[in-house]
Design an enzyme around this catalytic site. Structure first.
Site, PDB file in Angstrom:
ATOM      1  N   ALA A  39       0.625   5.095  -0.255  1.00 39.03           N
ATOM      2  CA  ALA A  39       1.219   6.116  -0.471  1.00 39.03           C
ATOM      3  C   ALA A  39       0.770   6.330  -2.253  1.00 39.03           C
ATOM      4  O   ALA A  39       1.252   5.190  -2.887  1.00 39.03           O
ATOM      5  CB  ALA A  39       2.596   6.624  -0.104  1.00 39.03           C
TER       6      ALA A  39
ATOM      7  N   GLY B 253       0.734   2.931   3.465  1.00 40.10           N
ATOM      8  CA  GLY B 253      -0.035   3.850   4.252  1.00 40.10           C
ATOM      9  C   GLY B 253      -1.474   3.688   4.306  1.00 40.10           C
ATOM     10  O   GLY B 253      -2.213   4.309   5.178  1.00 40.10           O
TER      11      GLY B 253
ATOM     12  N   GLU C 234      -1.514   1.799   7.323  1.00 40.76           N
ATOM     13  CA  GLU C 234      -1.047   2.503   8.672  1.00 40.76           C
ATOM     14  C   GLU C 234      -2.186   3.661   8.802  1.00 40.76           C
ATOM     15  O   GLU C 234      -2.465   3.670  10.138  1.00 40.76           O
ATOM     16  CB  GLU C 234       0.127   3.273   8.011  1.00 40.76           C
ATOM     17  CG  GLU C 234       1.525   2.539   7.831  1.00 40.76           C
ATOM     18  CD  GLU C 234       2.557   3.332   7.382  1.00 40.76           C
ATOM     19  OE1 GLU C 234       2.465   3.754   6.224  1.00 40.76           O
ATOM     20  OE2 GLU C 234       3.657   3.316   8.207  1.00 40.76           O
TER      21      GLU C 234
ATOM     22  N   GLU D 172       6.106  -2.016   1.665  1.00 38.94           N
ATOM     23  CA  GLU D 172       6.994  -0.716   1.236  1.00 38.94           C
ATOM     24  C   GLU D 172       8.482  -1.120   0.800  1.00 38.94           C
ATOM     25  O   GLU D 172       9.329  -0.785   0.124  1.00 38.94           O
ATOM     26  CB  GLU D 172       7.046   0.421   2.475  1.00 38.94           C
ATOM     27  CG  GLU D 172       5.793   1.292   2.523  1.00 38.94           C
ATOM     28  CD  GLU D 172       4.760   0.829   3.305  1.00 38.94           C
ATOM     29  OE1 GLU D 172       4.540  -0.540   3.542  1.00 38.94           O
ATOM     30  OE2 GLU D 172       3.906   1.713   3.538  1.00 38.94           O
TER      31      GLU D 172
HETATM   32  N1  COA Z   1       0.363   4.382  -5.946  1.00 38.97           N
HETATM   33  C1  COA Z   1      -0.090   5.111  -7.350  1.00 38.97           C
HETATM   34  N2  COA Z   1      -0.360   4.053  -8.156  1.00 38.97           N
HETATM   35  C2  COA Z   1      -0.831   2.768  -7.831  1.00 38.97           C
HETATM   36  C3  COA Z   1      -0.511   2.484  -6.540  1.00 38.97           C
HETATM   37  C4  COA Z   1       0.024   3.296  -5.696  1.00 38.97           C
HETATM   38  N3  COA Z   1       0.436   3.035  -4.384  1.00 38.97           N
HETATM   39  N4  COA Z   1      -0.870   1.033  -6.323  1.00 38.97           N
HETATM   40  C5  COA Z   1      -1.179   0.758  -7.670  1.00 38.97           C
HETATM   41  N5  COA Z   1      -1.084   1.823  -8.490  1.00 38.97           N
HETATM   42  C6  COA Z   1      -1.739   1.704  -9.868  1.00 38.97           C
HETATM   43  C7  COA Z   1      -0.917   0.881 -10.624  1.00 38.97           C
HETATM   44  O1  COA Z   1       0.286   1.594 -11.094  1.00 38.97           O
HETATM   45  C8  COA Z   1      -1.921   0.591 -11.906  1.00 38.97           C
HETATM   46  O2  COA Z   1      -1.960   1.687 -12.613  1.00 38.97           O
HETATM   47  P1  COA Z   1      -2.081   1.691 -14.353  1.00 38.97           P
HETATM   48  O3  COA Z   1      -3.446   0.905 -14.374  1.00 38.97           O
HETATM   49  O4  COA Z   1      -2.001   2.906 -14.913  1.00 38.97           O
HETATM   50  O5  COA Z   1      -0.789   0.697 -14.812  1.00 38.97           O
HETATM   51  C9  COA Z   1      -3.083   0.576 -11.280  1.00 38.97           C
HETATM   52  O6  COA Z   1      -2.987   0.941  -9.790  1.00 38.97           O
HETATM   53  C10 COA Z   1      -3.432  -0.772 -10.859  1.00 38.97           C
HETATM   54  O7  COA Z   1      -2.645  -1.465 -10.161  1.00 38.97           O
HETATM   55  P2  COA Z   1      -2.312  -2.925 -10.626  1.00 38.97           P
HETATM   56  O8  COA Z   1      -1.068  -3.461  -9.831  1.00 38.97           O
HETATM   57  O9  COA Z   1      -2.112  -3.351 -12.213  1.00 38.97           O
HETATM   58  O10 COA Z   1      -3.728  -3.973 -10.183  1.00 38.97           O
HETATM   59  P3  COA Z   1      -3.517  -4.983  -9.368  1.00 38.97           P
HETATM   60  O11 COA Z   1      -5.329  -5.214  -8.931  1.00 38.97           O
HETATM   61  O12 COA Z   1      -2.809  -6.217  -9.882  1.00 38.97           O
HETATM   62  O13 COA Z   1      -3.064  -4.968  -7.924  1.00 38.97           O
HETATM   63  C11 COA Z   1      -2.315  -3.545  -6.071  1.00 38.97           C
HETATM   64  C12 COA Z   1      -3.216  -3.849  -6.829  1.00 38.97           C
HETATM   65  C13 COA Z   1      -3.079  -2.380  -5.115  1.00 38.97           C
HETATM   66  C14 COA Z   1      -2.516  -4.811  -5.095  1.00 38.97           C
HETATM   67  C15 COA Z   1      -1.058  -3.468  -6.584  1.00 38.97           C
HETATM   68  O14 COA Z   1      -1.000  -2.374  -7.580  1.00 38.97           O
HETATM   69  C16 COA Z   1       0.024  -3.120  -5.479  1.00 38.97           C
HETATM   70  O15 COA Z   1       0.641  -3.768  -4.847  1.00 38.97           O
HETATM   71  N6  COA Z   1       0.220  -1.681  -5.446  1.00 38.97           N
HETATM   72  C17 COA Z   1       1.307  -1.241  -4.575  1.00 38.97           C
HETATM   73  C18 COA Z   1       0.776  -0.979  -3.380  1.00 38.97           C
HETATM   74  C19 COA Z   1       2.224  -0.450  -2.360  1.00 38.97           C
HETATM   75  O16 COA Z   1       3.282  -0.968  -2.470  1.00 38.97           O
HETATM   76  N7  COA Z   1       1.789   0.650  -1.506  1.00 38.97           N
HETATM   77  C20 COA Z   1       2.767   1.156  -0.656  1.00 38.97           C
HETATM   78  C21 COA Z   1       3.405   2.540  -1.405  1.00 38.97           C
HETATM   79  S1  COA Z   1       4.731   3.048  -0.337  1.00 38.97           S
END
Ligand code: COA
Length: 713
Positions: free
Chosen positions: A61, A100, A103, A123
């Site tokens: 999401a 998501g 999912e 989540e």
């Molecule tokens: N929605 C919006 N933005 C997101 C995002 C999401 N689900 N997941 C990551 N981002 C953004 C981060 O805020 C960051 O933005 P920025 O560059 O403006 O700071 C960018 O994507 C890169 O993320 P970052 O965590 O710095 O890179 P990474 O390569 O170390 O890790 C992920 C990537 C996807 C593994 C990590 O960002 C993550 O765990 N995201 C959350 C996933 C999550 O919890 N999803 C469920 C949502 S309910």
């Protein structure tokens, strides 16, 4: 959005497009709905592949949209429509499929993953649960024990583990999209009945109640008051005991209670705070864009005590070569063994080869002559560190960075001992250094932005959460800890016990109460510093120091050889393990102490314990912001949640102050200042008053009020 294209004529390829991680924003969801409909309506299309652009399937999401009114189609019916499709839909997973994103993939009929991809339902770490069918579909695929583990911890797993758990059907070492397209052609005409996960029964072990009771006990113990893990277990119970559609309703209801909760807001704030501090910046928001980190390949660690060993492991695990120096022969031999053991255990856990070859050991400081960066990690003794800095300054090649691992010594003073003060920065690691995530990168008054950027970059390579902080005694974390600890001692004088104070703090969510923490890190650490500063007179019990209230309780324990866990006695008693047990000796000692000083013990309620410990710590945080030692509240909150066991579901101390209400914090500080006029740090900080006078803006707006002109970073 989602791009539609055709490959091999009979396969529709849908590509999610929303940089940087193709999160499922309203526009992306709309794009998926439209393109899936188009593919299903086209008689020439026999199968569909869904992938993400730039080698990332989907990060879940779009967290940036949380808190705004929802736009675009909802996720649940969109995934149902995909699952119900009469043409095979294949998810091509590259990079990550999280939340998501996973999912969505579980709604597809097949999942092909690139071998380096990671998947998970994280989540819970944002105070939520996977509410697009994740809690109902995953256990139908993996069984309940694995689903409970993945959903309540939120951990990301490798593609190999996902294959083992049947979450993905196939792995490829090459392009997942190419493999998925090929696969989609091969299954074009096959029946999809068995591929719709929601129509499968949830495999249940016979002792279902025992399984869920154990799971609930585990999350209640480890989540320290966080509500999301508990809701995850409840949703999984629904998967096991209710038909799919009712389980989905339960998932939705549980999510509704979590979504608007303070805990979810705190955890989401912390997610963005963690990322914001990585882009270290000036108070007011300007970024140090000009400062690029230097390339570092060869490093050195000086001093192989506990900290030096952990730092050596971190550097080697990050793929950097390390010259590890310990001048004495016996400690060097012991360190070698300990480091090799840590590397082997770490490598085993991560399924890689241990990086033993990257380390060379030496007893001679001259061995560091050609390294790019040195981390000095000798004992916390200014004279010793000064001596080493003078030597390093002569030995190291020009341009090499000199970092000092210190938990509070003056980085400027050390820098002044070197002929390259612009290349000196502090790196405050937390013990055990190869485990703890936090790294305070201390920016001395003469450190160059490039040196700080290099230390921050190195921290990232080591998997740390680096926070750039200014130079002052104790930096951010330990400086704030001082009034917090001191309030704990005052509470003991007034009638509390270590157990009652720790119990209240642990109930609040701290990993460890302050006395258990003090026993773990050693009561003698502060005592030695105070002795070095000439502030402790043996046997003296004065409760006033430099005109302020002071508690000598810690000094008195140290004089009796009670240093904490390492001596088996401290605020608690310890047998063989690390379990802290109340100590009747300590209770008697406190009673006698109070009697000697004419203090009458009173009953102190939990509210007072919390307010005095937490608000004094928070007040110091405001001072740190006011003085420009931290760039913003996010920096302080990340320091506390990653280094000091502050519960993430309460955001961090500064976020928490906002949740409580700044006016309330101010009012209580004023109250305690009146009742304890000899405790100066209870005097409310000017910045807190200014924030309250400006209408208590939300935490992300504080920077506008801070407008610091004396930034130390
Ligand atoms: N929605 C919006 N933005 C997101 C995002 C999401 N689900 N997941 C990551 N981002 C953004 C981060 O805020 C960051 O933005 P920025 O560059 O403006 O700071 C960018 O994507 C890169 O993320 P970052 O965590 O710095 O890179 P990474 O390569 O170390 O890790 C992920 C990537 C996807 C593994 C990590 O960002 C993550 O765990 N995201 C959350 C996933 C999550 O919890 N999803 C469920 C949502 S309910």
């Amino acid at each position: 959005m989602a791009q539609y294209s055709r490959v091999l004529d009979a396969v529709a390829l849908i590509t999610l497009q929303n940089p940087p991680v193709n999160a499922l924003s309203g526009r992306v969801r709309q794009g998926i709905v439209d393109t899936v409909q188009r593919a299903l309506a086209d008689p020439k299309v026999k199968s569909v592949v869904i992938c993400g652009q730039n080698g990332v399937f989907c990060g879940g999401a779009d967290i940036r949209e949380f808190g705004s009114p929802m736009t675009g189609p909802p996720l649940v019916p969109m995934i149902h429509a995909i699952e119900a499709a009469d043409k095979p839909v294949v998810a091509a997973i590259e990079g990550v499929a999280l939340g998501g994103g996973l999912e969505l993939a579980l709604g597809c009929h097949y999942r092909i993953a690139q071998a380096k991809a990671k998947v998970g339902l994280p989540e819970v770490t944002l105070g939520l649960l996977p509410a697009a069918g994740g809690t109902q579909r995953l256990p139908r695929l993996t069984g309940l024990p694995a689903a409970l583990d993945l959903i309540t911890t939120g951990r990301h797993i490798t593609a190999a583990e996902a294959l083992e758990l049947s979450i993905v059907d196939r792995l490829t070492d090459h392009s997942a999209v190419d493999a998925a397209v090929k696969f989609a052609v091969s299954v074009a005409d096959q029946s999809l009945d068995a591929r719709r996960i929601s129509s499968r029964p949830c495999p249940c072990p016979p002792d279902l109640d025992a399984l869920f009771e154990a799971a609930m006990r585990k999350v209640r113990h480890s989540s320290r008051g966080a509500t999301a893990p508990v809701a995850c277990v409840q949703a999984l119970r629904a998967a096991a005991t209710l038909p799919y559609s009712q389980g989905m309703q339960r998932e939705k209801d549980l999510m509704a209670t979590l979504f608007t909760s303070g805990q979810a807001r705190a955890l989401q704030y912390n997610f963005f705070a963690q990322r914001a501090v990585a882009r270290w910046r000036l108070p007011g928001g300007a970024r140090w864009d000009g400062s690029k980190p230097r390339p570092i390949s060869k490093t050195a660690v000086i001093g192989l005590g506990t900290m030096g060993r952990g730092i050596t492991v971190c550097l080697a695990q990050a793929g950097l070569s390390v010259v590890a120096v310990e001048v004495q022969e016996k400690p060097l031999k012991e360190a070698k063994q300990a480091i090799s053991g840590m590397l082997r255990r770490g490598a085993k856990r991560r399924g890689v080869a241990p990086a033993l070859d990257l380390i060379t050991y030496s007893q001679n400081l001259r061995a560091v002559a050609d390294v790019d960066l040195v981390v000095e990690a000798v004992f916390e003794d200014l004279d010793l560190k000064t001596q080493i800095f003078q030597q390093l300054s002569n030995i190291c090649k020009p341009g090499a960075l000199l970092c000092t691992n210190t938990s509070g010594l003056n980085v400027d003073l050390l820098a002044s001992q070197s002929r390259r003060p612009e290349l000196v920065v502090g790196m405050h690691f937390f013990a055990p250094a190869h485990v703890m995530k936090l790294l305070e990168v201390v920016y001395g008054s003469r450190s160059s932005p490039e040196a700080v950027a290099t230390a921050m970059d190195l921290g990232k390579k080591m998997g740390k959460v680096g926070v750039a902080v200014g130079n002052c005694r104790g930096f951010v974390g330990n400086r704030m800890l001082k009034p917090y600890m001191e309030q704990g001692l005052f509470l003991l004088e007034e009638g509390a016990t270590p157990e009652s104070v720790d119990g209240t703090l642990e109930e609040f969510g701290f990993a460890m109460g302050l006395f258990r923490m003090s026993d773990l890190s050693g009561i003698d650490v502060g005592w030695k510093v105070r002795k070095g500063d000439g502030l402790v007179q043996p046997g003296a019990e004065s409760r006033v120091r430099q005109g302020r209230r002071y508690s000598p309780l810690g000094d008195l324990l140290c004089e009796r050889g009670r240093f904490g866990q390492k001596t088996g006695r401290g605020w608690y008693q310890y047998d063989k393990g690390h379990e802290a047990r109340p100590d009747p000796w300590l209770h008697r000692f406190l009673e006698e102490y109070r009697a000697r000083h004419g203090l009458v013990a009173r009953r102190i309620d939990r509210q007072e314990v919390l307010e005095r410990c937490l608000y004094s710590l928070i007040n110091e945080g405001f001072r740190i912001l006011e003085e420009g030692i931290a760039a913003g509240p996010e920096d302080i909150d990340v320091v506390y949640t990653f280094g000091y066991g502050w519960p993430k579901h309460r955001g961090g101390p500064m976020f928490y102050a906002g949740m409580v209400g700044l006016a309330k914090v101010l009012e209580r500080l004023e109250h305690y200042q009146q009742t304890h006029p000899d405790v100066l740090y209870m005097q409310p900080c000017g910045l807190l008053r200014r924030l309250v006078a400006s209408g208590s803006p939300p935490v992300h707006k504080w920077r506008e009020i801070i407008k610091n002109t004396h930034s130390k970073i």
